[in-house]
Design a protein around this motif. Structure first.
Motif, PDB file in Angstrom:
ATOM      1  N   ASN A 266       0.856  -1.188   0.000  1.00 52.20           N
ATOM      2  CA  ASN A 266       0.000   0.000   0.000  1.00 52.20           C
ATOM      3  C   ASN A 266       0.888   1.231   0.000  1.00 52.20           C
ATOM      4  OD1 ASN A 266      -3.029  -0.771   0.490  1.00 52.20           O
ATOM      5  ND2 ASN A 266      -1.823  -2.185   1.713  1.00 52.20           N
ATOM      6  N   PHE A 267       0.707   2.076  -1.003  1.00 49.21           N
ATOM      7  CA  PHE A 267       1.441   3.334  -1.089  1.00 49.21           C
ATOM      8  C   PHE A 267       0.471   4.456  -0.757  1.00 49.21           C
ATOM      9  CE2 PHE A 267       4.104   0.468  -3.371  1.00 49.21           C
ATOM     10  CZ  PHE A 267       5.397   0.941  -3.199  1.00 49.21           C
ATOM     11  N   ASP A 268       0.644   5.029   0.441  1.00 44.39           N
ATOM     12  CA  ASP A 268      -0.242   6.090   0.896  1.00 44.39           C
ATOM     13  C   ASP A 268       0.292   7.451   0.493  1.00 44.39           C
ATOM     14  OD1 ASP A 268      -1.359   3.903   2.296  1.00 44.39           O
ATOM     15  OD2 ASP A 268      -2.048   5.230   3.893  1.00 44.39           O
ATOM     16  N   GLY A 269      -0.642   8.351   0.195  1.00 43.22           N
ATOM     17  CA  GLY A 269      -0.248   9.718  -0.121  1.00 43.22           C
ATOM     18  C   GLY A 269      -0.027  10.540   1.134  1.00 43.22           C
ATOM     19  N   LEU A 270       1.130  11.188   1.215  1.00 42.45           N
ATOM     20  CA  LEU A 270       1.330  12.174   2.273  1.00 42.45           C
ATOM     21  C   LEU A 270       0.415  13.373   2.027  1.00 42.45           C
ATOM     22  CD1 LEU A 270       5.212  12.354   2.726  1.00 42.45           C
ATOM     23  CD2 LEU A 270       3.543  11.884   4.533  1.00 42.45           C
ATOM     24  N   VAL A 271      -0.289  13.790   3.042  1.00 43.38           N
ATOM     25  CA  VAL A 271      -1.144  14.968   2.911  1.00 43.38           C
ATOM     26  C   VAL A 271      -0.262  16.200   2.716  1.00 43.38           C
ATOM     27  CG1 VAL A 271      -2.899  16.370   4.030  1.00 43.38           C
ATOM     28  CG2 VAL A 271      -2.880  13.886   4.378  1.00 43.38           C
ATOM     29  N   GLY A 272      -0.599  17.025   1.741  1.00 38.35           N
ATOM     30  CA  GLY A 272       0.224  18.180   1.422  1.00 38.35           C
ATOM     31  C   GLY A 272      -0.016  19.377   2.321  1.00 38.35           C
ATOM     32  N   PRO A 273       0.894  20.343   2.306  1.00 35.31           N
ATOM     33  CA  PRO A 273       0.801  21.524   3.179  1.00 35.31           C
ATOM     34  C   PRO A 273      -0.394  22.425   2.905  1.00 35.31           C
ATOM     35  CG  PRO A 273       3.038  21.264   2.320  1.00 35.31           C
ATOM     36  CD  PRO A 273       2.169  20.313   1.563  1.00 35.31           C
ATOM     37  N   THR A 274      -1.050  22.290   1.742  1.00 37.21           N
ATOM     38  CA  THR A 274      -2.188  23.157   1.418  1.00 37.21           C
ATOM     39  C   THR A 274      -3.530  22.482   1.684  1.00 37.21           C
ATOM     40  OG1 THR A 274      -2.228  22.462  -0.904  1.00 37.21           O
ATOM     41  CG2 THR A 274      -0.836  24.368  -0.348  1.00 37.21           C
ATOM     42  N   HIS A 275      -3.550  21.429   2.463  1.00 39.00           N
ATOM     43  CA  HIS A 275      -4.806  20.750   2.822  1.00 39.00           C
ATOM     44  C   HIS A 275      -5.818  21.761   3.356  1.00 39.00           C
ATOM     45  CE1 HIS A 275      -7.618  18.097   4.885  1.00 39.00           C
ATOM     46  NE2 HIS A 275      -7.294  18.640   6.043  1.00 39.00           N
ATOM     47  N   ASN A 276      -6.974  21.845   2.671  1.00 41.61           N
ATOM     48  CA  ASN A 276      -7.997  22.812   3.067  1.00 41.61           C
ATOM     49  C   ASN A 276      -9.366  22.311   2.633  1.00 41.61           C
ATOM     50  OD1 ASN A 276      -9.039  24.627   0.524  1.00 41.61           O
ATOM     51  ND2 ASN A 276      -6.981  23.811   0.166  1.00 41.61           N
ATOM     52  N   TYR A 277     -10.401  23.002   3.098  1.00 36.04           N
ATOM     53  CA  TYR A 277     -11.772  22.605   2.799  1.00 36.04           C
ATOM     54  C   TYR A 277     -12.438  23.644   1.906  1.00 36.04           C
ATOM     55  CZ  TYR A 277     -10.926  19.460   6.745  1.00 36.04           C
ATOM     56  OH  TYR A 277     -10.406  18.521   7.592  1.00 36.04           O
ATOM     57  N   ALA A 278     -12.166  23.557   0.626  1.00 33.03           N
ATOM     58  CA  ALA A 278     -12.751  24.491  -0.327  1.00 33.03           C
ATOM     59  C   ALA A 278     -14.050  23.971  -0.931  1.00 33.03           C
ATOM     60  CB  ALA A 278     -11.755  24.805  -1.443  1.00 33.03           C
ATOM     61  N   GLY A 279     -14.424  22.718  -0.638  1.00 31.56           N
ATOM     62  CA  GLY A 279     -15.685  22.170  -1.128  1.00 31.56           C
ATOM     63  C   GLY A 279     -15.734  22.040  -2.634  1.00 31.56           C
ATOM     64  N   LEU A 280     -14.653  21.523  -3.234  1.00 35.51           N
ATOM     65  CA  LEU A 280     -14.530  21.514  -4.692  1.00 35.51           C
ATOM     66  C   LEU A 280     -15.213  20.335  -5.368  1.00 35.51           C
ATOM     67  CD1 LEU A 280     -10.741  22.467  -4.939  1.00 35.51           C
ATOM     68  CD2 LEU A 280     -12.700  23.955  -5.375  1.00 35.51           C
ATOM     69  N   SER A 281     -15.617  19.329  -4.608  1.00 41.32           N
ATOM     70  CA  SER A 281     -16.013  18.066  -5.225  1.00 41.32           C
ATOM     71  C   SER A 281     -17.520  17.852  -5.168  1.00 41.32           C
ATOM     72  CB  SER A 281     -15.279  16.901  -4.550  1.00 41.32           C
ATOM     73  OG  SER A 281     -15.464  15.709  -5.280  1.00 41.32           O
TER      74      SER A 281
ATOM     75  N   LEU B 207     -10.595  29.384  -9.050  1.00 42.24           N
ATOM     76  CA  LEU B 207      -9.438  28.820  -9.740  1.00 42.24           C
ATOM     77  C   LEU B 207      -8.246  28.724  -8.801  1.00 42.24           C
ATOM     78  CD1 LEU B 207      -9.617  30.503 -13.265  1.00 42.24           C
ATOM     79  CD2 LEU B 207     -10.362  28.206 -12.593  1.00 42.24           C
ATOM     80  N   LEU B 208      -8.080  29.686  -7.915  1.00 39.93           N
ATOM     81  CA  LEU B 208      -7.011  29.588  -6.917  1.00 39.93           C
ATOM     82  C   LEU B 208      -7.256  28.390  -6.002  1.00 39.93           C
ATOM     83  CD1 LEU B 208      -4.469  30.630  -5.518  1.00 39.93           C
ATOM     84  CD2 LEU B 208      -5.936  32.177  -4.177  1.00 39.93           C
ATOM     85  N   ALA B 209      -8.511  28.152  -5.632  1.00 34.01           N
ATOM     86  CA  ALA B 209      -8.826  26.990  -4.799  1.00 34.01           C
ATOM     87  C   ALA B 209      -8.484  25.693  -5.531  1.00 34.01           C
ATOM     88  CB  ALA B 209     -10.301  27.010  -4.403  1.00 34.01           C
ATOM     89  N   ALA B 210      -8.823  25.621  -6.800  1.00 33.91           N
ATOM     90  CA  ALA B 210      -8.497  24.415  -7.580  1.00 33.91           C
ATOM     91  C   ALA B 210      -6.986  24.227  -7.668  1.00 33.91           C
ATOM     92  CB  ALA B 210      -9.109  24.518  -8.975  1.00 33.91           C
ATOM     93  N   ALA B 211      -6.267  25.318  -7.874  1.00 36.01           N
ATOM     94  CA  ALA B 211      -4.812  25.246  -7.994  1.00 36.01           C
ATOM     95  C   ALA B 211      -4.139  24.886  -6.676  1.00 36.01           C
ATOM     96  CB  ALA B 211      -4.260  26.573  -8.502  1.00 36.01           C
ATOM     97  N   SER B 212      -4.838  25.082  -5.561  1.00 34.24           N
ATOM     98  CA  SER B 212      -4.254  24.867  -4.239  1.00 34.24           C
ATOM     99  C   SER B 212      -4.685  23.558  -3.590  1.00 34.24           C
ATOM    100  CB  SER B 212      -4.640  26.028  -3.315  1.00 34.24           C
ATOM    101  OG  SER B 212      -4.231  27.262  -3.851  1.00 34.24           O
ATOM    102  N   SER B 213      -5.562  22.818  -4.224  1.00 32.73           N
ATOM    103  CA  SER B 213      -6.114  21.612  -3.601  1.00 32.73           C
ATOM    104  C   SER B 213      -5.032  20.585  -3.304  1.00 32.73           C
ATOM    105  CB  SER B 213      -7.159  20.979  -4.518  1.00 32.73           C
ATOM    106  OG  SER B 213      -7.588  19.730  -3.989  1.00 32.73           O
ATOM    107  N   ALA B 214      -5.128  19.960  -2.127  1.00 30.73           N
ATOM    108  CA  ALA B 214      -4.208  18.885  -1.746  1.00 30.73           C
ATOM    109  C   ALA B 214      -4.809  17.510  -2.033  1.00 30.73           C
ATOM    110  CB  ALA B 214      -3.863  18.999  -0.261  1.00 30.73           C
ATOM    111  N   SER B 215      -5.727  17.440  -3.000  1.00 27.79           N
ATOM    112  CA  SER B 215      -6.491  16.213  -3.255  1.00 27.79           C
ATOM    113  C   SER B 215      -5.643  15.037  -3.719  1.00 27.79           C
ATOM    114  CB  SER B 215      -7.580  16.490  -4.293  1.00 27.79           C
ATOM    115  OG  SER B 215      -7.029  17.032  -5.478  1.00 27.79           O
TER     116      SER B 215
ATOM    117  N   HIS C   6      -9.668  20.560 -10.295  1.00 20.98           N
ATOM    118  CA  HIS C   6      -8.595  20.490  -9.306  1.00 20.98           C
ATOM    119  C   HIS C   6      -7.887  19.143  -9.323  1.00 20.98           C
ATOM    120  CE1 HIS C   6     -11.949  18.674  -7.105  1.00 20.98           C
ATOM    121  NE2 HIS C   6     -11.103  18.218  -6.216  1.00 20.98           N
ATOM    122  N   ARG C   7      -8.532  18.115  -9.881  1.00 18.71           N
ATOM    123  CA  ARG C   7      -7.902  16.802  -9.971  1.00 18.71           C
ATOM    124  C   ARG C   7      -7.376  16.523 -11.379  1.00 18.71           C
ATOM    125  NH1 ARG C   7      -8.970  12.388  -5.885  1.00 18.71           N
ATOM    126  NH2 ARG C   7      -6.723  12.612  -6.205  1.00 18.71           N
TER     127      ARG C   7
END
Length: 449
Positions: A10-25, A99-107, A140-141
């Motif tokens: 199992n290769f897990d993704g490290l959560v990135g520094p820009t993790h936020n709740y922009a409600g993009l999905s 667009l900034l939110a999409a560019a910043s997503s840690a998804s 964003h994905r």
């Protein structure tokens, strides 16, 4: 015939520094319901890291996949923002915050969407095949796959053993969401198996479609990935996800089903013509001398709504060295009375699940990602495992390094409005620059300006 000893890593993704709740999905109930709330990137990264370490300590093969560079200055420049990096971010924040939110997503933390993976036992050329997901349904994905391919190339670099394809063309007709809609059944991991592809709709065929939320995976994309990987028709099964569960918030199959070796654990409303799906899986596995068990959870005990809110099926179903199966669930499963009662009853039901382990993944869960979202499964034989970049395997030393790295670089509070802070880009780049040294990734980030 079993070729050699193999493992499911199992290769897990490290959560990135820009993790936020922009409600993009749109279609992801948790993501939209927590929109604009304040996130804790440091806690998110540590929660994921502790899950990796615990599973490694239990003897499972556990690797790490790096975050992608966020915010993506490349995306913002591609849509017309110019000037130095700080000016690009400031103008995007004023004129197009979405667009900034999409560019910043840690998804990219949810590596179940990073790629679809087929092990060498199944493929025509005897290599492990990866196809990065185009994730065409969400901006964003959809920007992830090129960077994902570079990361995979830095970890699985031996071209004699690994084949990393380009993503499918980024059109809705070939919408591909990766391993979140794919699983594999086999008696042992090193045996030839049957690969199970789940889609939401056919772009060109007839059939039911969801009405409230979009179907992100197409049959055409699933078939294309199977062709690219050189899979035989007698060892693939394509099943349609029930449109009504997509409309209930089941945006990927791994929100309503999970499989491992000879077991499929799913809700009774997971698929169209569900028992025909079981019959096809059973028939094709029987031809390989492999048994098959469908552990089906009835609506009368756990509703689809319960499954979505608790992420019961967005769990990891793992086989230990002793053959016992562990179900890795988020703590939200213990907070839902019906789901908790079902889990407590597993022992008395004599199911294939031997033990349930509970993890705190609250920060990821609030954005709609549970244990299964955070991992990409890669079956490797011993020679293939030895060919993987050795520095990404979780152990005591790597855990200590990454835990301290998170402390140095991550904020403990990030609101969507904070994405306009140009310091966040510098902090993220500094973190990723150091991470390349820790994980031995080379020039995997280009810090495009």
């Amino acid at each position: 015939m079993q070729a050699s000893k193999a493992y499911e890593a199992n290769f897990d993704g490290l959560v990135g520094p820009t993790h936020n709740y922009a409600g993009l999905s749109f279609g992801n109930v948790a993501s939209r319901s927590n929109e604009k709330s304040v996130a804790n990137p440091k806690a998110a990264a540590k929660q994921g890291l502790r899950k990796m370490k615990r599973l490694a300590d239990l003897g499972f093969q556990q690797g790490v996949l790096p975050p992608l560079e966020r915010p993506s200055i490349r995306l913002l420049r591609d849509v017309g923002f110019s000037g130095d990096d700080a000016s690009v971010i400031a103008r995007a924040a004023r004129e197009a915050p979405e667009l900034l939110a999409a560019a910043s997503s840690a998804s990219a933390m949810w590596t179940a969407n990073a790629a679809t993976v087929s092990p060498s036992a199944d493929t025509e050329d005897g290599r492990v095949h990866f196809t990065p997901a185009n994730l065409a349904a969400k901006l964003h994905r959809a920007i992830e796959h090129g960077e994902t391919r570079r990361s995979l190339g830095a970890i699985f670099a031996d071209e004699a053993r690994f084949r990393i394809h380009h993503a499918l063309p980024g059109t809705p007709a070939l919408g591909d969401e990766g391993a979140a809609n794919h699983t594999r059944f086999a008696r042992e991991y090193g045996d030839k198996g049957v690969e199970f592809f789940v889609y939401g709709k056919s772009e060109y065929g007839q059939g039911p479609q969801p009405q409230r939320y979009p179907a992100r995976q197409t049959l055409e994309a699933s078939r294309a990935v199977a062709r690219l990987h050189g899979l035989s028709s007698d060892a693939t099964v394509f099943a349609q996800q029930s449109p009504d569960v997509i409309d209930a918030g089941v945006f990927h199959n791994d929100v309503i089903a999970v499989g491992n070796r000879t077991t499929l654990f799913c809700h009774e409303r997971a698929f169209v013509d569900q028992h025909k799906v079981y019959d096809e899986l059973r028939t094709k596995l029987d031809a390989l001398g492999t048994p098959f068990t469908a552990l089906e959870v009835p609506e009368s005990e756990v509703s689809v709504e319960d499954a979505v809110s608790s992420y019961l099926f967005n769990s990891q179903l793992l086989s230990g060295a002793d053959g016992r199966q562990l179900l890795i669930v988020p703590q939200e499963c213990r907070e839902n009375a019906r789901v908790a009662a079902y889990l407590d009853s597993l022992a008395s039901r004599k199911t294939p699940i031997d033990e349930v382990l509970v993890f705190d993944l609250r920060e990821s869960m609030k954005n709609g990602g549970g244990p299964a979202c955070l991992r990409l499964r890669v079956v490797l034989d011993e020679a293939e495992r030895a060919a993987v970049n050795a520095r990404v395997w979780m152990n005591d030393a790597l855990f200590t390094q990454l835990d301290a790295w998170i402390d140095r670089h991550y904020r403990d509070r990030l609101a969507p409005a904070d994405l306009a802070d140009p310091k966040l880009l510098a902090e993220s780049r500094a973190a990723l620059d150091e991470l390349t040294t820790i994980l031995g990734l080379g020039a995997v980030y280009d810090f495009q300006r």
